[in-house]
Design a protein around this motif. Structure first.
Motif, mmCIF file in Angstrom:
data_model
loop_
_atom_site.group_PDB
_atom_site.id
_atom_site.type_symbol
_atom_site.label_atom_id
_atom_site.label_comp_id
_atom_site.label_asym_id
_atom_site.label_seq_id
_atom_site.Cartn_x
_atom_site.Cartn_y
_atom_site.Cartn_z
ATOM 1 N N ASN A 139 -21.742 3.575 12.167
ATOM 2 C CA ASN A 139 -22.740 2.562 12.531
ATOM 3 C C ASN A 139 -23.142 2.708 13.996
ATOM 4 O O ASN A 139 -24.328 2.763 14.330
ATOM 5 C CB ASN A 139 -22.128 1.172 12.287
ATOM 6 C CG ASN A 139 -23.082 0.047 12.635
ATOM 7 O OD1 ASN A 139 -24.140 -0.083 12.041
ATOM 8 N ND2 ASN A 139 -22.715 -0.755 13.614
ATOM 9 N N ALA A 172 0.832 -1.200 0.000
ATOM 10 C CA ALA A 172 0.000 0.000 0.000
ATOM 11 C C ALA A 172 0.866 1.250 0.000
ATOM 12 O O ALA A 172 0.497 2.260 -0.556
ATOM 13 C CB ALA A 172 -0.918 -0.011 1.207
ATOM 14 N N ALA A 193 -17.772 1.609 10.669
ATOM 15 C CA ALA A 193 -18.098 1.036 11.981
ATOM 16 C C ALA A 193 -18.410 2.145 12.987
ATOM 17 O O ALA A 193 -19.322 2.017 13.810
ATOM 18 C CB ALA A 193 -16.937 0.182 12.487
ATOM 19 N N TYR A 194 -17.668 3.231 12.905
ATOM 20 C CA TYR A 194 -17.890 4.369 13.801
ATOM 21 C C TYR A 194 -19.283 4.971 13.528
ATOM 22 O O TYR A 194 -20.098 5.145 14.453
ATOM 23 C CB TYR A 194 -16.780 5.386 13.556
ATOM 24 C CG TYR A 194 -16.669 6.550 14.511
ATOM 25 C CD1 TYR A 194 -17.394 6.624 15.689
ATOM 26 C CD2 TYR A 194 -15.776 7.603 14.230
ATOM 27 C CE1 TYR A 194 -17.250 7.704 16.556
ATOM 28 C CE2 TYR A 194 -15.626 8.678 15.089
ATOM 29 C CZ TYR A 194 -16.368 8.735 16.244
ATOM 30 O OH TYR A 194 -16.219 9.804 17.094
ATOM 31 N N ASP A 236 -6.886 13.461 6.354
ATOM 32 C CA ASP A 236 -6.408 14.833 6.328
ATOM 33 C C ASP A 236 -7.043 15.601 5.163
ATOM 34 O O ASP A 236 -6.385 16.420 4.513
ATOM 35 C CB ASP A 236 -4.884 14.814 6.171
ATOM 36 C CG ASP A 236 -4.246 16.004 6.863
ATOM 37 O OD1 ASP A 236 -4.978 16.824 7.434
ATOM 38 O OD2 ASP A 236 -3.011 16.108 6.793
ATOM 39 N N ALA A 243 -9.000 0.654 4.548
ATOM 40 C CA ALA A 243 -8.998 0.433 6.006
ATOM 41 C C ALA A 243 -9.701 1.584 6.722
ATOM 42 O O ALA A 243 -10.471 1.373 7.661
ATOM 43 C CB ALA A 243 -7.562 0.283 6.521
ATOM 44 N N ILE A 244 -9.453 2.798 6.260
ATOM 45 C CA ILE A 244 -10.104 3.971 6.858
ATOM 46 C C ILE A 244 -11.613 3.897 6.633
ATOM 47 O O ILE A 244 -12.402 4.176 7.536
ATOM 48 C CB ILE A 244 -9.490 5.278 6.290
ATOM 49 C CG1 ILE A 244 -8.116 5.508 6.928
ATOM 50 C CG2 ILE A 244 -10.416 6.475 6.500
ATOM 51 C CD1 ILE A 244 -7.289 6.614 6.289
ATOM 52 N N GLU A 253 -11.641 13.375 7.778
ATOM 53 C CA GLU A 253 -10.749 13.705 8.900
ATOM 54 C C GLU A 253 -9.567 12.741 8.981
ATOM 55 O O GLU A 253 -8.453 13.142 9.291
ATOM 56 C CB GLU A 253 -11.535 13.668 10.216
ATOM 57 C CG GLU A 253 -12.512 14.832 10.348
ATOM 58 C CD GLU A 253 -13.447 14.711 11.546
ATOM 59 O OE1 GLU A 253 -14.175 15.679 11.814
ATOM 60 O OE2 GLU A 253 -13.472 13.645 12.196
ATOM 61 N N ALA A 254 -9.826 11.463 8.703
ATOM 62 C CA ALA A 254 -8.768 10.449 8.836
ATOM 63 C C ALA A 254 -7.753 10.515 7.696
ATOM 64 O O ALA A 254 -6.649 9.991 7.819
ATOM 65 C CB ALA A 254 -9.387 9.059 8.916
ATOM 66 N N LYS A 267 -13.460 1.234 6.309
ATOM 67 C CA LYS A 267 -14.036 0.204 7.184
ATOM 68 C C LYS A 267 -14.204 0.718 8.612
ATOM 69 O O LYS A 267 -15.234 0.507 9.250
ATOM 70 C CB LYS A 267 -13.136 -1.039 7.199
ATOM 71 C CG LYS A 267 -13.236 -1.862 5.936
ATOM 72 C CD LYS A 267 -12.280 -3.046 6.016
ATOM 73 C CE LYS A 267 -12.808 -4.234 5.247
ATOM 74 N NZ LYS A 267 -12.097 -5.474 5.581
ATOM 75 N N ALA A 268 -13.183 1.377 9.122
ATOM 76 C CA ALA A 268 -13.258 1.901 10.490
ATOM 77 C C ALA A 268 -14.284 3.029 10.579
ATOM 78 O O ALA A 268 -15.055 3.099 11.535
ATOM 79 C CB ALA A 268 -11.881 2.380 10.943
ATOM 80 N N ALA A 269 -14.320 3.889 9.571
ATOM 81 C CA ALA A 269 -15.270 5.014 9.577
ATOM 82 C C ALA A 269 -16.707 4.504 9.511
ATOM 83 O O ALA A 269 -17.607 5.050 10.151
ATOM 84 C CB ALA A 269 -14.983 5.959 8.414
ATOM 85 N N HIS A 302 -4.850 1.578 2.511
ATOM 86 C CA HIS A 302 -5.107 2.284 3.775
ATOM 87 C C HIS A 302 -6.367 3.141 3.694
ATOM 88 O O HIS A 302 -7.000 3.393 4.710
ATOM 89 C CB HIS A 302 -3.881 3.075 4.269
ATOM 90 C CG HIS A 302 -3.433 4.179 3.376
ATOM 91 N ND1 HIS A 302 -2.937 3.963 2.115
ATOM 92 C CD2 HIS A 302 -3.384 5.517 3.568
ATOM 93 C CE1 HIS A 302 -2.605 5.131 1.579
ATOM 94 N NE2 HIS A 302 -2.873 6.073 2.433
ATOM 95 N N TYR A 353 -15.835 11.310 8.849
ATOM 96 C CA TYR A 353 -14.745 10.555 9.478
ATOM 97 C C TYR A 353 -13.661 10.205 8.454
ATOM 98 O O TYR A 353 -12.475 10.219 8.778
ATOM 99 C CB TYR A 353 -15.267 9.269 10.128
ATOM 100 C CG TYR A 353 -16.361 9.470 11.164
ATOM 101 C CD1 TYR A 353 -16.419 10.635 11.930
ATOM 102 C CD2 TYR A 353 -17.332 8.493 11.382
ATOM 103 C CE1 TYR A 353 -17.423 10.822 12.873
ATOM 104 C CE2 TYR A 353 -18.331 8.673 12.329
ATOM 105 C CZ TYR A 353 -18.385 9.841 13.069
ATOM 106 O OH TYR A 353 -19.371 10.016 13.993
#
Lengths: 370, 370
Positions: free
Chosen positions: B278, B29, B275-276, B68, B268-269, B65-66, B271-273, B265, B62
């Protein structure tokens, strides 16, 4: 202009542009770039508890993946750097940048910390997440944690826990008197009003104490985690619910100056990664607990509900402890009142579609029609 | 070596190091960098529904922000680019890169999609998240979605919904016969076996239809969302539970070639965003619904539970529909059997600490002691 010169010119212009922006916007994240960072995380769990320890590991994995490997957080089990219950202290004094823990381990320093994990007859797991994300909980707890130089993130939930393992049945309130039980903090204080003798014992020492009869009972988490510690071999009565943990939030604690030093987009990544790991931990319990409880019952474990009379006495005793603490601790009072107001509202609402739906489905489960 | 020369040397060495790594690891990546990306997201909701539409907006926020600010996703309400129910089609045909929707809107194309949102007597919200994250749901659904060139992410849940608004009471099964009800897809098919006449009507057209009496009843979501659409003014009986939505997952659908083209990446961001976002959506419902239901009752709304006899008939009818679809649809059968197996296990487990804890707390709520 040669290619090389042009590149140098653009680079200089870029730096100048960034500097100009920095003078008008306070510390823009873009000026901070994506630095290589290495942190250490100490957990309050052994690696064998893949649910709890997995919360720390998943968080670190998601952060690494989201930063293209630039922000690496190495997880250590409880005891590798500091003992399990001193994880937050190690963050406060800067031994490690962060930890993964249960806030009620800080109960002895200030009972307010317990509100960030679980308190008797408090919120259930779903309510805890709602209160944290949308009910002001994140802000209230972080305002309190900032006094200890800690920044906290919600990262995991066990949902409602079991009430623990006992060597004999507890049918009446009289049966509680003189029972030596491994139970800590707030719940221990409530239990002691009923004549229970609370014992503080680390996770690894519970089994031998139960086996020798030094203690009569012990609570830990739920079927999947408890099975690993083997309690069912020496105490066959398994009570529910753990009214002191209707849900239990797990937390990441970050040394606040370290948190404040992160680029803003790394902070954003940490927040999202914590939320992701939070949901995955709840999911893992949900998937693993049913199979574990079936294995335990097959091994001879006797499931027992606490009687309503026992719960009523515990509820009354808990309310006395809440009043006592609130009278002398403003932080506790303020945060507990926020949770308490939401608790009443939410339990009104959850009686409608959620509870009627689940009740109907549980009836079907008992009829074996699912 | 001058300072400048030394810096050039280090830079070259760094690039050489990266190239060497790239030759041993498949497409790392790190080689992809952090490009500036602009995407469009079409939602199936109006902006006025801040719960549902907020799921899309929070996700985009999200992600921005993640990264930038490098990965920008602009959200559009239903109807701005394509009509609400055509959001997934717009992703499949590449009109937009992604959408935020309810998968059961695709029921007409293949009922398997409905399993990714809500099905009659299916999983509750907590179980849905567990099944998605740790029970194989994410993999099963994505294997199915890949056939349509869609990559999906869980992003929101309403938890158990209400059963809808009716102009008259539904006391017996006979009362259901001939009732014209706005209810779609799977639940409509189940209802029609009981004599209900299902009607497909878009959200904005429900109120006038109920007011004129063109329909006798309508279901939407729950108190907070339903209140905004004003149904309580023209149909005062508000039933529960919505047995067709014991939980309702909302989804992000991404055009798969577009998803595959993202740096790892950024994936990955996302997926996390997701979940957040959610968790935040569930939290918002949890916080907002109690106050809304109290306002509705104060405005004269009559809350009514569906009788057990009605639920039993619906459950029987739903099982017939499951069998009919499973007999002719392998994808549906495979995914439903995974959910169904988990449903039975989980409803066994949830009867222990969770249900007994919540029941005790609901008793206290009714006694006004919380």
């Amino acid at each position: 202009m040669t290619d090389l010169k042009r590149r140098r010119f653009l680079k200089t212009a870029g730096i100048a542009g960034t500097a100009a922006a920095a003078s008008t916007l306070a510390a823009p994240a873009i000026a901070q770039g994506s630095p290589e960072i290495r942190w250490r995380l100490t957990a309050s769990w052994p690696k064998s508890l893949d649910t709890l320890y997995g919360g720390a590991e998943n968080f670190a994995k998601y952060v690494s993946e989201a930063t293209d490997g630039k922000f690496q957080i190495q997880s250590f089990a409880g005891g590798e750097i500091v003992p399990p219950l001193q994880a937050t202290d190690a963050v406060i004094n800067g031994t490690v940048e962060m930890c993964h823990t249960a806030q009620y381990y800080m109960w002895g320093k200030d009972p307010t910390w317990a509100l960030g994990c679980a308190v008797p007859f408090g919120l259930n797991g779903r309510q805890q997440a709602a209160w944290w994300y949308e009910g002001g909980g994140e802000q209230l707890l972080n305002a309190f944690h900032a006094k200890s130089n800690v920044y906290s993130l919600l990262c995991g939930n066990t949902n409602a826990q079991m009430g623990g393992w006992f060597r004999k049945e507890l049918n009446t309130l009289d049966d509680m008197k003189g029972v030596k039980m491994r139970i800590g903090g707030f719940a221990g204080a409530v239990m002691s009003k009923l004549g229970v003798i609370p014992q503080q014992i680390g996770g690894g020492d519970i089994y031998p104490a139960l086996e020798k009869g030094t203690i009569d009972g012990a609570e830990w988490v739920g079927p999947y985690d408890d099975e690993k510690l083997g309690f069912y071999k020496v105490a066959k009565y398994y009570y529910y619910p753990g009214w002191w943990e209707g849900g239990a939030m797990l937390s990441l604690h970050v040394n606040k100056p370290k948190w404040d030093s992160l680029p803003k987009h790394y902070q954003a990544i940490c927040k999202a990664a914590a939320a992701y790991a939070n949901s995955v931990m709840s999911g893992r319990y949900e998937i693993q607990n049913p199979a574990a409880v079936k294995r335990l019952v097959a091994a001879g474990v006797q499931l027992r509900p606490f009687s309503e009379a026992i719960l009523d006495a515990c509820f009354k005793s808990a309310n006395e402890v809440y009043a006592e603490i609130s009278a002398k601790n403003e932080d506790f009072k303020k945060i507990w009142e926020s949770m308490k107001a939401f608790r009443a509202e939410s339990y009104l609402w959850q009686q409608l579609p959620d509870n009627t739906y689940d009740t109907y489905m549980m009836i079907q489960q008992r009829k074996n029609t699912l």
